[in-house]
Write a protein that holds these residues in place. Structure first.
Motif, PDB file in Angstrom:
ATOM      1  N   TYR A  53       0.860  -1.183   0.000  1.00  0.00           N
ATOM      2  CA  TYR A  53       0.000   0.000   0.000  1.00  0.00           C
ATOM      3  C   TYR A  53       0.898   1.235   0.000  1.00  0.00           C
ATOM      4  N   LYS A  54       0.870   1.970  -1.103  1.00  0.00           N
ATOM      5  CA  LYS A  54       1.765   3.119  -1.258  1.00  0.00           C
ATOM      6  C   LYS A  54       1.101   4.455  -0.926  1.00  0.00           C
ATOM      7  N   ASN A  55      -0.204   4.518  -1.074  1.00  0.00           N
ATOM      8  CA  ASN A  55      -0.913   5.782  -0.898  1.00  0.00           C
ATOM      9  C   ASN A  55      -1.958   5.669   0.202  1.00  0.00           C
ATOM     10  N   HIS A  83     -15.987  -3.573  -4.590  1.00  0.00           N
ATOM     11  CA  HIS A  83     -14.926  -2.742  -5.178  1.00  0.00           C
ATOM     12  C   HIS A  83     -13.985  -3.651  -5.945  1.00  0.00           C
ATOM     13  N   GLU A  84     -13.284  -3.070  -6.894  1.00  0.00           N
ATOM     14  CA  GLU A  84     -12.302  -3.818  -7.677  1.00  0.00           C
ATOM     15  C   GLU A  84     -10.920  -3.754  -7.042  1.00  0.00           C
ATOM     16  N   ASP A  85     -10.822  -3.136  -5.904  1.00  0.00           N
ATOM     17  CA  ASP A  85      -9.594  -3.073  -5.104  1.00  0.00           C
ATOM     18  C   ASP A  85      -9.945  -3.503  -3.685  1.00  0.00           C
ATOM     19  N   GLU A  86      -8.933  -3.934  -2.937  1.00  0.00           N
ATOM     20  CA  GLU A  86      -9.160  -4.191  -1.518  1.00  0.00           C
ATOM     21  C   GLU A  86      -9.619  -2.899  -0.855  1.00  0.00           C
ATOM     22  N   GLU A  87     -10.457  -3.031   0.135  1.00  0.00           N
ATOM     23  CA  GLU A  87     -10.854  -1.874   0.945  1.00  0.00           C
ATOM     24  C   GLU A  87     -10.145  -2.013   2.284  1.00  0.00           C
ATOM     25  N   ILE A  88      -9.251  -1.080   2.580  1.00  0.00           N
ATOM     26  CA  ILE A  88      -8.424  -1.142   3.772  1.00  0.00           C
ATOM     27  C   ILE A  88      -8.705   0.094   4.606  1.00  0.00           C
ATOM     28  N   ARG A  89      -9.172  -0.126   5.835  1.00  0.00           N
ATOM     29  CA  ARG A  89      -9.522   0.990   6.711  1.00  0.00           C
ATOM     30  C   ARG A  89      -8.908   0.786   8.090  1.00  0.00           C
ATOM     31  N   TYR A  90      -8.247   1.849   8.565  1.00  0.00           N
ATOM     32  CA  TYR A  90      -7.741   1.882   9.932  1.00  0.00           C
ATOM     33  C   TYR A  90      -8.543   2.941  10.666  1.00  0.00           C
ATOM     34  N   ILE A  91      -9.249   2.550  11.698  1.00  0.00           N
ATOM     35  CA  ILE A  91     -10.141   3.465  12.409  1.00  0.00           C
ATOM     36  C   ILE A  91      -9.322   4.284  13.406  1.00  0.00           C
ATOM     37  N   LYS A  92      -9.363   5.597  13.218  1.00  0.00           N
ATOM     38  CA  LYS A  92      -8.631   6.508  14.106  1.00  0.00           C
ATOM     39  C   LYS A  92      -9.514   7.050  15.217  1.00  0.00           C
ATOM     40  N   ASP A  93     -10.814   7.212  14.915  1.00  0.00           N
ATOM     41  CA  ASP A  93     -11.737   7.756  15.911  1.00  0.00           C
ATOM     42  C   ASP A  93     -13.155   7.384  15.475  1.00  0.00           C
ATOM     43  N   GLY A  94     -14.048   7.264  16.423  1.00  0.00           N
ATOM     44  CA  GLY A  94     -15.437   6.939  16.122  1.00  0.00           C
ATOM     45  C   GLY A  94     -15.646   5.440  15.964  1.00  0.00           C
ATOM     46  N   LEU A 119      -9.143  -3.129   9.166  1.00  0.00           N
ATOM     47  CA  LEU A 119      -9.912  -4.160   8.492  1.00  0.00           C
ATOM     48  C   LEU A 119      -9.563  -4.134   7.015  1.00  0.00           C
ATOM     49  N   ILE A 120      -9.286  -5.325   6.467  1.00  0.00           N
ATOM     50  CA  ILE A 120      -9.011  -5.464   5.038  1.00  0.00           C
ATOM     51  C   ILE A 120     -10.129  -6.315   4.446  1.00  0.00           C
ATOM     52  N   VAL A 121     -10.868  -5.724   3.506  1.00  0.00           N
ATOM     53  CA  VAL A 121     -11.973  -6.381   2.823  1.00  0.00           C
ATOM     54  C   VAL A 121     -11.504  -6.657   1.393  1.00  0.00           C
ATOM     55  N   PRO A 122     -11.575  -7.920   0.940  1.00  0.00           N
ATOM     56  CA  PRO A 122     -11.039  -8.247  -0.383  1.00  0.00           C
ATOM     57  C   PRO A 122     -11.849  -7.639  -1.529  1.00  0.00           C
ATOM     58  N   ALA A 123     -11.171  -7.431  -2.650  1.00  0.00           N
ATOM     59  CA  ALA A 123     -11.851  -7.003  -3.871  1.00  0.00           C
ATOM     60  C   ALA A 123     -12.875  -8.070  -4.248  1.00  0.00           C
ATOM     61  N   GLY A 124     -14.022  -7.634  -4.748  1.00  0.00           N
ATOM     62  CA  GLY A 124     -15.023  -8.563  -5.266  1.00  0.00           C
ATOM     63  C   GLY A 124     -16.028  -9.092  -4.270  1.00  0.00           C
ATOM     64  N   VAL A 125     -15.881  -8.763  -2.979  1.00  0.00           N
ATOM     65  CA  VAL A 125     -16.834  -9.242  -1.978  1.00  0.00           C
ATOM     66  C   VAL A 125     -17.945  -8.194  -1.816  1.00  0.00           C
ATOM     67  N   TYR A 126     -19.181  -8.673  -1.741  1.00  0.00           N
ATOM     68  CA  TYR A 126     -20.281  -7.752  -1.484  1.00  0.00           C
ATOM     69  C   TYR A 126     -20.259  -7.340  -0.017  1.00  0.00           C
ATOM     70  N   HIS A 127     -20.434  -6.050   0.189  1.00  0.00           N
ATOM     71  CA  HIS A 127     -20.398  -5.505   1.544  1.00  0.00           C
ATOM     72  C   HIS A 127     -21.146  -4.180   1.571  1.00  0.00           C
TER      73      HIS A 127
END
Length: 173
Positions: A53-55, A83-94, A119-127
């Motif tokens: 993950y570069k960005n 999504h066609e990419d992994e969805e990667i989220r780090y929760i900072k607050d809330g 949390l890392i959610v793979p590409a192609g999974v319904y969510h």
């Protein structure tokens, strides 16, 4: 981070909707979801480096953070999509909830996220995603390439999406 089967009862999407049926880390990993509860930013950096993950950017999902488009965005986040990419989220607050389809797409698995959860959610999974009743979350979003967030709402065309097909194939492996 807590995972359980969504109760599917009518009512405010921001409520827990906890059926009482817990979902284990192993069950999440079996559908490609990678949970990292209670980790530090240094650990996030190590995972980002390992996974390429570069960005990154930061999103403030709240009435204040999104302004006039808040209601529209919240509804969009909660529509079943992929999504066609992994969805990667780090929760900072809330706090909030990611709902992920279990194997076979029959039921929703609800994952409650809070500060210091990644949390890392793979590409192609319904969510889908929603806030909890506090109506606020601030998250670091990580991307392998240029930051983008393109949802593909569930449809026959999305069911045929190559990223969806690749995800389904990975479940068989």
């Amino acid at each position: 981070m807590k995972a359980y089967i969504f109760d599917d009862l009518e009512g405010d999407q921001r409520l827990p909707h906890d059926s009482g049926e817990q979902v284990s880390v192993e069950q999440l990993k079996s559908i490609g979801v990678l949970p990292y509860p209670g980790i530090s930013l240094d650990q996030v950096e190590a995972i980002a480096k390992e996974r390429g993950y570069k960005n990154r950017d930061e999103i403030n999902v709240s009435k204040e953070g999104l302004g006039d488009i808040y209601e529209e965005k919240i509804k969009g986040f909660f529509r079943e999509h992929l999504h066609e990419d992994e969805e990667i989220r780090y929760i900072k607050d809330g706090r909030g909830y990611f709902d992920i389809r279990e194997k076979g797409d029959a039921r929703w698995i609800r994952i409650a996220v809070e500060p210091q959860d990644l949390l890392i959610v793979p590409a192609g999974v319904y969510h889908r995603f929603t806030l909890d009743s506090s109506d606020f979350i601030r998250a670091l979003r990580l991307f392998q390439d240029e930051p983008k967030w393109v949802p593909h709402d569930k449809s026959e065309a999305t069911d045929a999406n190559p990223f969806r097909a690749q995800y389904l194939q990975s479940l068989k492996a």
